[in-house]
Design an enzyme around this catalytic site. Structure first.
Site, PDB file in Angstrom:
ATOM      1  N   CYS A  87       9.889   1.838   3.356  1.00  0.00           N
ATOM      2  CA  CYS A  87      10.736   0.434   3.473  1.00  0.00           C
ATOM      3  C   CYS A  87      12.014   1.571   4.507  1.00  0.00           C
ATOM      4  O   CYS A  87      13.002   0.453   4.824  1.00  0.00           O
ATOM      5  CB  CYS A  87      10.650  -0.367   2.625  1.00  0.00           C
ATOM      6  N   PHE A 105       0.494  -1.150   0.151  1.00  0.00           N
ATOM      7  CA  PHE A 105       0.186  -0.229   0.360  1.00  0.00           C
ATOM      8  C   PHE A 105       0.794   1.146  -0.216  1.00  0.00           C
ATOM      9  O   PHE A 105       0.559   2.032  -0.508  1.00  0.00           O
ATOM     10  CB  PHE A 105      -0.389   0.319   1.081  1.00  0.00           C
TER      11      PHE A 105
HETATM   12  P1  NAD Z   1       1.767  -6.387   2.880  1.00  0.00           P
HETATM   13  O1  NAD Z   1       3.130  -7.923   3.252  1.00  0.00           O
HETATM   14  O2  NAD Z   1       0.252  -6.259   4.072  1.00  0.00           O
HETATM   15  O3  NAD Z   1       0.975  -6.880   1.416  1.00  0.00           O
HETATM   16  C1  NAD Z   1       1.600  -7.030   0.576  1.00  0.00           C
HETATM   17  C2  NAD Z   1       1.344  -7.038  -0.838  1.00  0.00           C
HETATM   18  O4  NAD Z   1       0.455  -9.335  -0.126  1.00  0.00           O
HETATM   19  C3  NAD Z   1      -0.538  -6.885  -1.245  1.00  0.00           C
HETATM   20  O5  NAD Z   1      -0.459  -7.538  -2.582  1.00  0.00           O
HETATM   21  C4  NAD Z   1      -1.618  -7.759  -0.675  1.00  0.00           C
HETATM   22  O6  NAD Z   1      -2.793  -8.069  -0.727  1.00  0.00           O
HETATM   23  C5  NAD Z   1      -0.700  -8.803  -0.531  1.00  0.00           C
HETATM   24  N1  NAD Z   1      -1.380 -10.209   1.119  1.00  0.00           N
HETATM   25  C6  NAD Z   1      -1.395  -9.596   2.273  1.00  0.00           C
HETATM   26  N2  NAD Z   1      -1.328 -10.860   3.095  1.00  0.00           N
HETATM   27  C7  NAD Z   1      -1.064 -11.358   2.347  1.00  0.00           C
HETATM   28  C8  NAD Z   1      -1.777 -13.225   1.965  1.00  0.00           C
HETATM   29  N3  NAD Z   1      -1.727 -13.928   3.605  1.00  0.00           N
HETATM   30  N4  NAD Z   1      -1.354 -14.150   1.142  1.00  0.00           N
HETATM   31  C9  NAD Z   1      -1.411 -13.651   0.460  1.00  0.00           C
HETATM   32  N5  NAD Z   1      -0.874 -12.063  -0.147  1.00  0.00           N
HETATM   33  C10 NAD Z   1      -0.818 -11.047   1.266  1.00  0.00           C
HETATM   34  O7  NAD Z   1       2.320  -5.139   3.341  1.00  0.00           O
HETATM   35  P2  NAD Z   1       1.785  -4.270   2.963  1.00  0.00           P
HETATM   36  O8  NAD Z   1       1.604  -3.007   4.977  1.00  0.00           O
HETATM   37  O9  NAD Z   1       0.291  -3.340   1.939  1.00  0.00           O
HETATM   38  O10 NAD Z   1       3.377  -2.847   3.446  1.00  0.00           O
HETATM   39  C11 NAD Z   1       3.782  -2.401   3.728  1.00  0.00           C
HETATM   40  C12 NAD Z   1       5.140  -3.337   4.115  1.00  0.00           C
HETATM   41  O11 NAD Z   1       5.707  -3.584   2.473  1.00  0.00           O
HETATM   42  C13 NAD Z   1       6.094  -3.184   4.709  1.00  0.00           C
HETATM   43  O12 NAD Z   1       6.714  -4.152   5.515  1.00  0.00           O
HETATM   44  C14 NAD Z   1       6.933  -2.457   3.808  1.00  0.00           C
HETATM   45  O13 NAD Z   1       8.701  -2.608   4.516  1.00  0.00           O
HETATM   46  C15 NAD Z   1       7.071  -3.255   2.972  1.00  0.00           C
HETATM   47  N6  NAD Z   1       7.578  -2.335   1.679  1.00  0.00           N
HETATM   48  C16 NAD Z   1       8.681  -2.592   1.289  1.00  0.00           C
HETATM   49  C17 NAD Z   1       9.879  -2.115   0.179  1.00  0.00           C
HETATM   50  C18 NAD Z   1      11.416  -3.032   0.033  1.00  0.00           C
HETATM   51  O14 NAD Z   1      11.759  -2.556  -1.209  1.00  0.00           O
HETATM   52  N7  NAD Z   1      11.570  -3.566   0.467  1.00  0.00           N
HETATM   53  C19 NAD Z   1       8.688  -1.630  -0.283  1.00  0.00           C
HETATM   54  C20 NAD Z   1       7.922  -0.597  -0.097  1.00  0.00           C
HETATM   55  C21 NAD Z   1       7.150  -1.629   1.364  1.00  0.00           C
END
Ligand code: NAD
Length: 498
Positions: A280, A148
């Site tokens: 992140c 998100f």
């Molecule tokens: P999230 O892991 O909750 O969701 C990411 C994606 O995974 C979404 O599209 C979501 O729909 C999907 N998802 C969620 N739960 C799932 C499940 N049980 N099974 C399959 N798919 C699932 O992450 P978020 O809250 O949207 O984003 C924040 C996180 O992303 C933070 O931990 C941040 O550090 C990380 N992030 C990392 C980077 C990087 O480059 N390393 C960049 C941006 C964000």
């Protein structure tokens, strides 16, 4: 109420029975409904991508790149509209949304170089009259699953490069702020992309699992939290797919005793609290080397934080906006509570910010916590909120040991005037992206982005040169054209090796 659906085979659709609320985090009100794709809807997108692939694969790279040139232009023309969409659903202030979009556009610019990037490698005469070359062929249909916090930029890390490399793409964006992502992808049609090459399916686990198990999906790029990244990487790999899964972070800044403290405080303010700490690469821990540095940092930071402005996304005087959901707001506050209970000092307390007229918004004010230790829950976890924690250590080595012991290794930074210390730090620290007096060392589009340890699962980093390798498979061709006598004329004598 507006329904946000999918973009499949060049058409916007709202197929699907299940929906989920999308909030305006600045007001706390539900603003839209997003349709959650069923398995059948995702399969429809995959079938469209499969059908588009043969023609797209054979489209010259320069023509694929021309679509990206037009796409970049459309992104710039529609920037205000996109930033408004990001703000409404994510809560980001417009200047921050504009920064996110600009970094995304830079990935499109890089993708415009496809003919150069895909040139391959050639060696003439690897043996007598034998030539050998490697070419980089597209994989087929590939998928991206995004978080998100950067609804425009992170998807743009993925599909422009995947598409110019000749692949067709299925994007599953975050269901929490889907509108800007969907709108941006639909601009590709206006830019001239053939239907089916780019598809967006909104959804949740059902959509993701369909992508992870479908045999036609050849590669999966994921960005999100570490537990989900691990699941994606394990499942995609077990199903024979190439996978890169970028996870969470805990980014430390070392503040050395010789640092320009005013500069360090300024840099830390933006890096810790910008975008409500929902980056992140946010710096969420300041490691002060020596008590004098710790005292100076905390006192200057406390003073500077008085000017911090948190509020709704549509007031550009604000420094940062709300966090994404009420649930997340409670989680962030819970971590501040736990630090206090475990003995840390809450120096600046943002747990109950008063935002006139926006009492139901998901706000957390900038928070500064001193006296944090490595054992505290607030230190171990990725809080993902506007919270800066200060840890004091005796030496630079102790600071580096602390950073290396953390499970995450996304980004880090050192504030110092000592070039040798900075060089030692960047050479030895076990973190993927390092800043020297640069708080958010997010690589530019022509380098690649990725953390170490449990911040990335997979071999290749995101975007930049690594993306060319991730989205293509190498084919190496070795050729010899033995003389059949056409050039030399007909030979009637017995052939001999000479
Ligand atoms: P999230 O892991 O909750 O969701 C990411 C994606 O995974 C979404 O599209 C979501 O729909 C999907 N998802 C969620 N739960 C799932 C499940 N049980 N099974 C399959 N798919 C699932 O992450 P978020 O809250 O949207 O984003 C924040 C996180 O992303 C933070 O931990 C941040 O550090 C990380 N992030 C990392 C980077 C990087 O480059 N390393 C960049 C941006 C964000």
């Amino acid at each position: 109420m507006t329904t946000v659906g999918h973009f499949i085979n060049g058409q916007l659709t709202t197929d699907g029975e299940r929906t989920q609320d999308v909030y305006n985090p600045s007001t706390g009100a539900v603003s839209k409904q997003v349709v959650l794709a069923s398995k059948a809807t995702v399969e429809e997108a995959i079938a469209a991508a499969q059908a588009a692939f043969p023609a797209w694969r054979n489209t010259p790279a320069i023509k694929r790149a021309r679509v990206m040139f037009k796409f970049k232009d459309l992104l710039e023309q529609n920037a205000d509209k996109i930033c408004q969409m990001i703000g409404e659903e994510h809560g980001k202030i417009s200047h921050d949304a504009a920064g996110e979009l600009q970094r995304g556009i830079e990935n499109v610019e890089y993708a415009c170089g496809a003919p150069e990037l895909l040139k391959g490698e050639h060696s003439k005469n690897v043996a007598a009259d034998v030539d050998s070359w490697s070419e980089f062929q597209p994989l087929g249909v590939v998928a991206g699953i995004t978080p998100f916090n950067f609804p425009a930029m992170v998807p743009l890390w993925m599909y422009p490069m995947a598409i110019v490399c000749g692949n067709c793409f299925i994007l599953k964006p975050s269901e929490r702020d889907p509108s800007s992502t969907l709108y941006i992808a639909s601009l590709l049609k206006e830019a001239g992309l053939p239907d089916g090459v780019m598809n967006v399916v909104n959804g949740d686990k059902e959509a993701v699992d369909t992508l992870l198990h479908d045999e036609h999906i050849k590669a999966v790029s994921f960005v999100g939290s570490t537990p989900i990244a691990e699941y994606i990487y394990a499942t995609a790999s077990a199903n024979g797919k190439r996978c890169q899964a970028l996870g969470g972070a805990k980014n430390h800044a070392i503040v050395m005793p010789d640092a320009d403290m005013d500069n360090a405080v300024n840099q830390l303010l933006g890096a810790a609290f910008g975008s409500s700490g929902e980056r992140c690469m946010a710096l969420s821990v300041a490691v002060a080397v020596g008590d004098a540095a710790g005292d100076a940092l905390v006192s200057k930071m406390t003073a500077a934080m008085k000017a911090l402005k948190v509020g709704p996304f549509n007031d550009s005087n604000n420094d940062f906006g709300p966090v994404i959901t009420q649930q997340h707001q409670q989680k962030v506050v819970g971590y501040i509570d736990s630090a206090e209970q475990q003995g840390a000092t809450i120096v600046v307390d943002g747990r109950k910010p008063e935002i006139a007229g926006h009492e139901k918004g998901f706000f957390v004010g900038g928070t500064l916590i001193d006296g944090v230790t490595a054992e505290m829950e607030s230190y171990k976890a990725e809080i993902f909120g506007p919270v800066l924690q200060v840890i004091r250590v005796d030496s630079m080595q102790a600071a580096m040991d602390l950073i290396d012991a953390h499970e995450y290794g996304n980004g880090t930074c050192i504030f110092t005037r000592d070039g040798e210390a900075a060089r030692y730090f960047s050479d030895n620290i076990q973190v993927g992206m390092v800043g020297i007096n640069i708080p958010l060392p997010v690589p530019v589009a022509y380098h690649s982005f990725g953390g170490w340890k449990r911040s990335l699962f997979g071999d290749l980093h995101a975007y930049g040169p690594d993306a060319v390798r991730f989205y293509t498979k190498r084919k190496t061709i070795t050729q010899r054209w033995p003389s059949a006598g056409v050039r030399e004329g007909v030979l009637f004598s017995m052939p001999t090796m000479s």
